[in-house]
Design a protein around this motif. Structure first.
Motif, PDB file in Angstrom:
ATOM      1  N   SER A  92      42.867  27.257  41.620  1.00  0.00           N
ATOM      2  CA  SER A  92      42.654  28.105  42.217  1.00  0.00           C
ATOM      3  C   SER A  92      44.242  28.626  43.164  1.00  0.00           C
ATOM      4  O   SER A  92      44.242  29.864  43.638  1.00  0.00           O
ATOM      5  CB  SER A  92      42.022  28.081  43.255  1.00  0.00           C
ATOM      6  N   PHE A  93      44.825  27.976  43.582  1.00  0.00           N
ATOM      7  CA  PHE A  93      45.673  28.240  43.759  1.00  0.00           C
ATOM      8  C   PHE A  93      47.034  28.429  42.681  1.00  0.00           C
ATOM      9  O   PHE A  93      47.822  29.851  42.983  1.00  0.00           O
ATOM     10  CB  PHE A  93      46.582  27.364  44.658  1.00  0.00           C
ATOM     11  N   ALA A  94      47.254  28.489  41.448  1.00  0.00           N
ATOM     12  CA  ALA A  94      47.464  28.701  40.289  1.00  0.00           C
ATOM     13  C   ALA A  94      46.975  30.031  40.346  1.00  0.00           C
ATOM     14  O   ALA A  94      48.434  31.270  39.396  1.00  0.00           O
ATOM     15  CB  ALA A  94      47.364  27.597  39.618  1.00  0.00           C
ATOM     16  N   ALA A  95      45.667  30.662  39.940  1.00  0.00           N
ATOM     17  CA  ALA A  95      44.961  31.773  39.932  1.00  0.00           C
ATOM     18  C   ALA A  95      45.695  32.338  41.067  1.00  0.00           C
ATOM     19  O   ALA A  95      45.987  33.724  40.589  1.00  0.00           O
ATOM     20  CB  ALA A  95      43.924  32.132  39.873  1.00  0.00           C
ATOM     21  N   ARG A  96      46.129  32.525  42.462  1.00  0.00           N
ATOM     22  CA  ARG A  96      46.430  33.080  43.063  1.00  0.00           C
ATOM     23  C   ARG A  96      48.165  33.569  42.760  1.00  0.00           C
ATOM     24  O   ARG A  96      48.364  34.653  42.566  1.00  0.00           O
ATOM     25  CB  ARG A  96      46.866  32.701  44.201  1.00  0.00           C
ATOM     26  N   THR A  97      48.736  32.896  42.293  1.00  0.00           N
ATOM     27  CA  THR A  97      50.312  32.829  42.033  1.00  0.00           C
ATOM     28  C   THR A  97      49.888  33.927  40.555  1.00  0.00           C
ATOM     29  O   THR A  97      50.879  34.824  40.323  1.00  0.00           O
ATOM     30  CB  THR A  97      50.549  31.625  41.383  1.00  0.00           C
ATOM     31  N   LEU A  98      49.688  33.725  39.561  1.00  0.00           N
ATOM     32  CA  LEU A  98      49.050  34.075  38.776  1.00  0.00           C
ATOM     33  C   LEU A  98      48.564  35.626  38.108  1.00  0.00           C
ATOM     34  O   LEU A  98      49.591  36.684  37.677  1.00  0.00           O
ATOM     35  CB  LEU A  98      48.609  33.330  37.121  1.00  0.00           C
ATOM     36  N   ALA A  99      47.486  35.763  39.580  1.00  0.00           N
ATOM     37  CA  ALA A  99      46.863  37.003  39.509  1.00  0.00           C
ATOM     38  C   ALA A  99      46.565  37.679  38.707  1.00  0.00           C
ATOM     39  O   ALA A  99      46.434  39.035  38.365  1.00  0.00           O
ATOM     40  CB  ALA A  99      48.532  38.164  40.152  1.00  0.00           C
ATOM     41  N   MET A 100      45.563  36.759  38.109  1.00  0.00           N
ATOM     42  CA  MET A 100      44.993  37.282  36.902  1.00  0.00           C
ATOM     43  C   MET A 100      43.306  37.259  37.136  1.00  0.00           C
ATOM     44  O   MET A 100      43.391  36.826  37.901  1.00  0.00           O
ATOM     45  CB  MET A 100      45.281  36.648  35.944  1.00  0.00           C
ATOM     46  N   PRO A 101      42.982  38.026  36.565  1.00  0.00           N
ATOM     47  CA  PRO A 101      41.219  37.541  36.551  1.00  0.00           C
ATOM     48  C   PRO A 101      40.889  35.649  36.074  1.00  0.00           C
ATOM     49  O   PRO A 101      41.746  35.177  35.288  1.00  0.00           O
ATOM     50  CB  PRO A 101      40.426  38.622  35.209  1.00  0.00           C
ATOM     51  N   TYR A 102      40.205  35.664  36.254  1.00  0.00           N
ATOM     52  CA  TYR A 102      40.068  33.928  36.911  1.00  0.00           C
ATOM     53  C   TYR A 102      38.823  33.351  36.538  1.00  0.00           C
ATOM     54  O   TYR A 102      38.239  33.736  37.293  1.00  0.00           O
ATOM     55  CB  TYR A 102      40.416  33.027  38.040  1.00  0.00           C
ATOM     56  N   LEU A 103      38.812  32.191  35.907  1.00  0.00           N
ATOM     57  CA  LEU A 103      36.997  31.830  35.240  1.00  0.00           C
ATOM     58  C   LEU A 103      37.316  30.264  35.848  1.00  0.00           C
ATOM     59  O   LEU A 103      38.255  29.989  35.597  1.00  0.00           O
ATOM     60  CB  LEU A 103      36.555  32.113  34.738  1.00  0.00           C
ATOM     61  N   GLY A 104      36.927  29.692  37.149  1.00  0.00           N
ATOM     62  CA  GLY A 104      37.747  28.370  37.679  1.00  0.00           C
ATOM     63  C   GLY A 104      35.759  27.715  36.570  1.00  0.00           C
ATOM     64  O   GLY A 104      34.849  27.715  36.876  1.00  0.00           O
ATOM     65  N   ILE A 105      36.618  26.667  36.501  1.00  0.00           N
ATOM     66  CA  ILE A 105      35.575  25.945  35.800  1.00  0.00           C
ATOM     67  C   ILE A 105      35.842  24.093  35.913  1.00  0.00           C
ATOM     68  O   ILE A 105      36.875  23.239  36.571  1.00  0.00           O
ATOM     69  CB  ILE A 105      35.708  25.673  34.031  1.00  0.00           C
ATOM     70  N   PHE A 106      34.810  23.472  36.223  1.00  0.00           N
ATOM     71  CA  PHE A 106      35.209  22.055  36.354  1.00  0.00           C
ATOM     72  C   PHE A 106      34.201  21.316  35.408  1.00  0.00           C
ATOM     73  O   PHE A 106      32.540  21.480  35.194  1.00  0.00           O
ATOM     74  CB  PHE A 106      34.243  21.706  37.495  1.00  0.00           C
ATOM     75  N   GLY A 107      34.997  20.312  34.467  1.00  0.00           N
ATOM     76  CA  GLY A 107      34.488  18.981  33.698  1.00  0.00           C
ATOM     77  C   GLY A 107      35.266  18.184  34.046  1.00  0.00           C
ATOM     78  O   GLY A 107      35.166  17.519  32.577  1.00  0.00           O
ATOM     79  N   ALA A 108      35.465  17.498  34.861  1.00  0.00           N
ATOM     80  CA  ALA A 108      36.199  16.596  34.963  1.00  0.00           C
ATOM     81  C   ALA A 108      37.818  16.566  33.835  1.00  0.00           C
ATOM     82  O   ALA A 108      38.080  17.132  32.893  1.00  0.00           O
ATOM     83  CB  ALA A 108      35.786  15.503  35.025  1.00  0.00           C
ATOM     84  N   CYS A 109      37.632  15.249  33.113  1.00  0.00           N
ATOM     85  CA  CYS A 109      38.843  15.036  32.358  1.00  0.00           C
ATOM     86  C   CYS A 109      38.448  15.857  31.044  1.00  0.00           C
ATOM     87  O   CYS A 109      38.836  15.899  29.721  1.00  0.00           O
ATOM     88  CB  CYS A 109      39.034  13.961  32.322  1.00  0.00           C
TER      89      CYS A 109
END
Length: 348
Positions: A92-109
């Motif tokens: 999420s913080f990387a998405a803040r820097t990139l300023a792109m439309p963002y879809l956060g996901i979680f699948g562990a490894c």
């Protein structure tokens, strides 16, 4: 596009326009060191905390992938990312820097192939032009979060794995028909499998049945022979989990040739003694798939690869409440364009 119960065939063959992998000091000692774009000598990476160092890895991997693709950030339609920290804060913080439309996901490894499957789906259906899929893990941040802080010096059993310090990213784009980049041909979305194991120091054993379930589903849904791929790469079962998976494949008659199956958690560190049973973490299968595997595809050493990224979906809360470990595996097939055309299906 839907094949069987849980798989997608990408008829337009979206291509991997670029990939990037950034690692840390332990990764620099492993046999795949030359397949990273950049390796840090300092695990802190000049940051104030392990978590900030992890974010640095992800930022650098994304920037390198964009640079190698010859694009600007504004050209990217969506950014898909996830990690192991609470509320996927690195992504999420990387998405803040990139300023792109963002879809956060979680699948562990398993996040790397989950993200790549979704990115390929968006591009294949025309819902996006360029999609950046990325993930990251940091050894010290993950140890503090899931086990004991590194400074504590706790003794680990031989079945424990070493969280890989790496960020990796890929840009998926529409197929331009020139045949200059690997293409994504298929994906199988895994199911959650829980065999009742609860030891966080033996993740490979917990995840191996999920890898088998996805492999069985993939070959069934696409009606492919078990020797179709030049390489089937799991990640990250490590030495313990990959041995268990080999036994399970024999038992369930998944006849992948022994010399065509490998595990990212074993490959990335080789015989380094400090890693115990091998590598793990979001950055493990991601960096091997986006570094080592991509190089071998582009150099013609491999033509068809299936990456099966595994994930243990536990958390500190579930462990403290004595829950067992639910696991999952997602599979994505990457092929050189000529090999994909030989297999049939639509061409761009």
């Amino acid at each position: 596009m839907l094949r069987g119960h849980q798989s997608w065939e990408f008829e337009h063959r979206p291509m991997l326009l670029s990939t990037a992998a950034i690692g840390g000091p332990t990764e620099a000692k492993g046999p795949l060191a030359d397949d990273f774009d950049l390796l840090h000598a300092d695990i802190r990476m000049e940051q104030k905390s392990w978590e900030q160092a992890e974010r640095t890895l992800l930022d650098e991997a994304c920037q390198k992938a964009i640079e190698k693709a010859g694009l600007t950030k504004d050209a990217i339609s969506f950014f898909i990312a996830g990690d192991l920290m609470n509320q996927i804060i690195s992504s999420s913080f990387a998405a803040r820097t990139l300023a792109m439309p963002y879809l956060g996901i979680f699948g562990a490894c398993s996040t790397s192939m989950e993200g790549l499957a979704l990115a390929s789906l968006l591009v294949n259906t025309g819902s996006a032009r360029y999609v950046l899929a990325a993930t990251v893990s940091h050894n010290a941040a993950a140890e503090k979060h899931y086990r004991y802080p590194t400074e504590y010096g706790a003794q680990k059993p031989p079945t424990a794995q070493w969280t890989v310090t790496a960020g990796a990213a890929a840009i998926v784009a529409p197929n331009d028909g020139k045949g200059e980049h690997p293409v994504v041909t298929r994906a199988t979305v895994g199911r959650v499998v829980d065999m009742g194991l609860s030891d966080p120091f033996n993740m490979g054993a917990a995840m191996a049945p999920a890898a088998l379930d996805t492999l069985v589903s993939h070959f069934r849904d696409f009606d492919l022979p078990h020797d179709y791929y030049d390489l089937v790469l799991t990640g990250d079962l490590g030495r313990v989990g990959s041995r268990i998976l080999r036994d399970l494949m024999v038992e369930h008659r998944v006849n992948i040739p022994q010399d065509r199956y490998h595990d990212a958690g074993v490959l990335i560190y080789g015989d380094l003694p400090e890693v115990l049973a091998g590598g793990s973490g979001c950055g493990c299968s991601a960096s091997v798939a986006y570094g080592h595997v991509q190089r071998r595809l582009r150099q013609g050493e491999l033509r068809r690869v299936l990456v099966v990224a595994t994930g243990a979906l536990l958390s500190p809360i579930s462990y403290q409440q004595k829950e067992t470990i639910p696991c999952i595996a997602h599979a994505v097939a990457m092929e050189w364009p000529s090999a994909a055309c030989e297999a049939g299906g639509s061409t761009p």
